[in-house]
Design a protein around this motif. Structure first.
Motif, mmCIF file in Angstrom:
data_model
loop_
_atom_site.group_PDB
_atom_site.id
_atom_site.type_symbol
_atom_site.label_atom_id
_atom_site.label_comp_id
_atom_site.label_asym_id
_atom_site.label_seq_id
_atom_site.Cartn_x
_atom_site.Cartn_y
_atom_site.Cartn_z
ATOM 1 N N ARG A 95 0.814 -1.216 0.000
ATOM 2 C CA ARG A 95 0.000 0.000 0.000
ATOM 3 C C ARG A 95 0.847 1.265 0.000
ATOM 4 N N ILE A 96 2.006 1.232 0.669
ATOM 5 C CA ILE A 96 2.787 2.467 0.795
ATOM 6 C C ILE A 96 3.290 2.976 -0.550
ATOM 7 N N PHE A 97 3.321 2.090 -1.571
ATOM 8 C CA PHE A 97 3.780 2.536 -2.889
ATOM 9 C C PHE A 97 2.629 3.079 -3.733
ATOM 10 N N GLY A 98 1.417 3.064 -3.191
ATOM 11 C CA GLY A 98 0.259 3.569 -3.924
ATOM 12 C C GLY A 98 0.174 5.087 -3.872
ATOM 13 N N LEU A 99 -0.637 5.609 -4.734
ATOM 14 C CA LEU A 99 -0.773 7.064 -4.872
ATOM 15 C C LEU A 99 -1.451 7.667 -3.638
ATOM 16 N N PHE A 100 -0.807 8.658 -3.033
ATOM 17 C CA PHE A 100 -1.327 9.421 -1.897
ATOM 18 C C PHE A 100 -1.609 8.560 -0.667
ATOM 19 N N ASN A 101 -0.906 7.424 -0.560
ATOM 20 C CA ASN A 101 -1.106 6.572 0.607
ATOM 21 C C ASN A 101 -0.132 6.982 1.713
ATOM 22 N N ARG A 102 -0.647 7.707 2.677
ATOM 23 C CA ARG A 102 0.162 8.127 3.826
ATOM 24 C C ARG A 102 -0.364 7.414 5.056
ATOM 25 N N LEU A 103 0.501 6.581 5.677
ATOM 26 C CA LEU A 103 0.072 5.829 6.849
ATOM 27 C C LEU A 103 -0.038 6.734 8.071
ATOM 28 N N ASP A 104 0.800 7.762 8.118
ATOM 29 C CA ASP A 104 0.762 8.703 9.244
ATOM 30 C C ASP A 104 0.391 10.072 8.697
ATOM 31 N N GLN A 105 -0.848 10.467 8.919
ATOM 32 C CA GLN A 105 -1.326 11.734 8.378
ATOM 33 C C GLN A 105 -0.671 12.942 9.061
#
Length: 376
Positions: A322-332
């Motif tokens: 998921r972290i390589f997906g577009l606009f995927n930020r785990l920590d906002q």
């Protein structure tokens, strides 16, 4: 011998001195003469015995002997011997002729077999080439289908992002414009300044999002000339670019010796290293002694496996893709648009490499990636 009855050929002759040396051009004579001209004496009388030479029903010729009555029994024996000898010669000649024909037929057969073998080999090679081409076409077709599916999925995520992430700043701007109007009418200048500041932050965020999207769209379409680049030089330039963040968090960077030379668009590859180092520095969490380690770990498909390792907050396994997906930020709470790793992945794949992460939550993260080397 097997010729016209009117003509005969003398093949063997003896006189009182022994065997005659026959002139091959003058031994053919008319059969009614019994012998060629000038071979019988005309000055003395003599008696001749003519005997037919044959083998079973096959006529072989005749022999002419000058003998007296007491020697007549010899004629029969001699006739048998000559007939057998002639038959042997004829059979031997026929055998040699048959063997020659057999060799000729065998040679022709070998030529035909060689030609047919070559034709079959060429046909098989052509068929193998067609099968290989079909397999390549099928593989390319499947690759294009997978790529199209990936692009479609990315497009769907992009559409969602545009409708969600880009809409959020617009909603913020629109909402605070209403507050600005109220503040202007009420004369509340203190809250008016804060509202204007919030509008500016939202506009800056939208500007950053649009710039990152534009940069992402250019990858693969707008590339610089590929060149041989020492990976250590890229690291030096990238560290200088993010020196402020590294000093802010007091991050120690360890670089392994003897790093390889890679091949590609230097500016894009610099973006890869810069994003990975910046990402590692941002997600250190509460680490007391933050460290980043950069090195090489073997090869994959003749490409060096490089890595950037940190001792930060890490990434749980369920988020590795998921972290390589577009606009995927785990920590906002962490600043950024969430496009950094997407850019990194796109650049590396455009160069023919791949990237993956190995990590556990709270145990740091190691980003591995492969890149091509210059051709030797």
């Amino acid at each position: 011998m097997k010729q016209s009855i009117e003509w005969s050929r003398l093949i063997l002759a003896y006189d009182e001195h022994g065997r005659l040396d026959l002139d091959q051009e003058k031994v053919r004579f008319a059969s009614h003469q019994l012998v060629p001209e000038n071979m019988l004496s005309r000055s003395a009388s003599f008696g001749l015995v003519a005997e037919a030479l044959y083998s079973k029903a096959e006529k072989l010729g005749f022999m002419l002997l000058e003998v007296d009555a007491a020697q007549s029994v010899v004629c029969g024996a001699l006739r048998g011997l000559l007939s057998s000898a002639l038959q042997g010669v004829i059979l031997n000649a026929q055998r040699e002729q048959a063997e020659e024909q057999l060799r000729h037929y065998q040679k022709n057969l070998e030529n035909l077999v060689d030609a047919r073998t070559l034709e079959l080999r060429q046909s098989n090679q052509h068929l193998e080439d067609e099968i290989a081409e079909h397999q390549r076409t099928q593989a390319e077709r499947e690759r294009l289908i997978q790529e199209l599916e990936s692009k479609n999925a990315e497009l769907e995520r992009f559409a969602y992002t545009v409708s969600h992430d880009l809409k959020a700043p617009l909603i913020t701007i629109k909402g605070f414009l209403g507050f600005v109007r109220e503040d202007a009418l009420s004369g509340n200048t203190q809250r008016l300044g804060a509202d204007i500041e919030r509008i500016g932050e939202a506009a800056d965020k939208m500007h950053a999002l649009l710039n990152d999207l534009l940069e992402l769209s250019r990858i693969g379409r707008m590339m610089n000339q590929s060149e041989a680049v020492p990976f250590a030089d890229l690291l030096k330039d990238a560290i200088e670019l993010i020196q402020g963040r590294l000093q802010e968090r007091d991050v120690k960077v360890n670089i392994a010796p003897e790093l390889p030379i890679i091949y590609g668009d230097r500016q894009r590859l610099l973006e890869v290293v810069q994003n990975l180092l910046d990402n590692a520095a941002k997600f250190m969490g509460g680490q007391i002694k933050p460290q980043i380690e950069i090195g090489m770990q073997g090869y994959e498909n003749n490409q060096p496996i490089l890595y950037v390792r940190d001792n930060g907050i890490g990434v749980a396994p369920q988020y590795h893709e998921r972290i390589f997906g577009l606009f995927n930020r785990l920590d906002q709470k962490v600043e950024g648009t969430g496009i950094g790793l997407t850019l990194v992945k796109r650049i590396i794949e455009t160069h023919g490499g791949r990237i993956w992460v190995e990590s556990e939550a709270g145990q740091g993260a190691t980003f591995f990636f492969t890149l091509p080397q210059p051709r030797k």
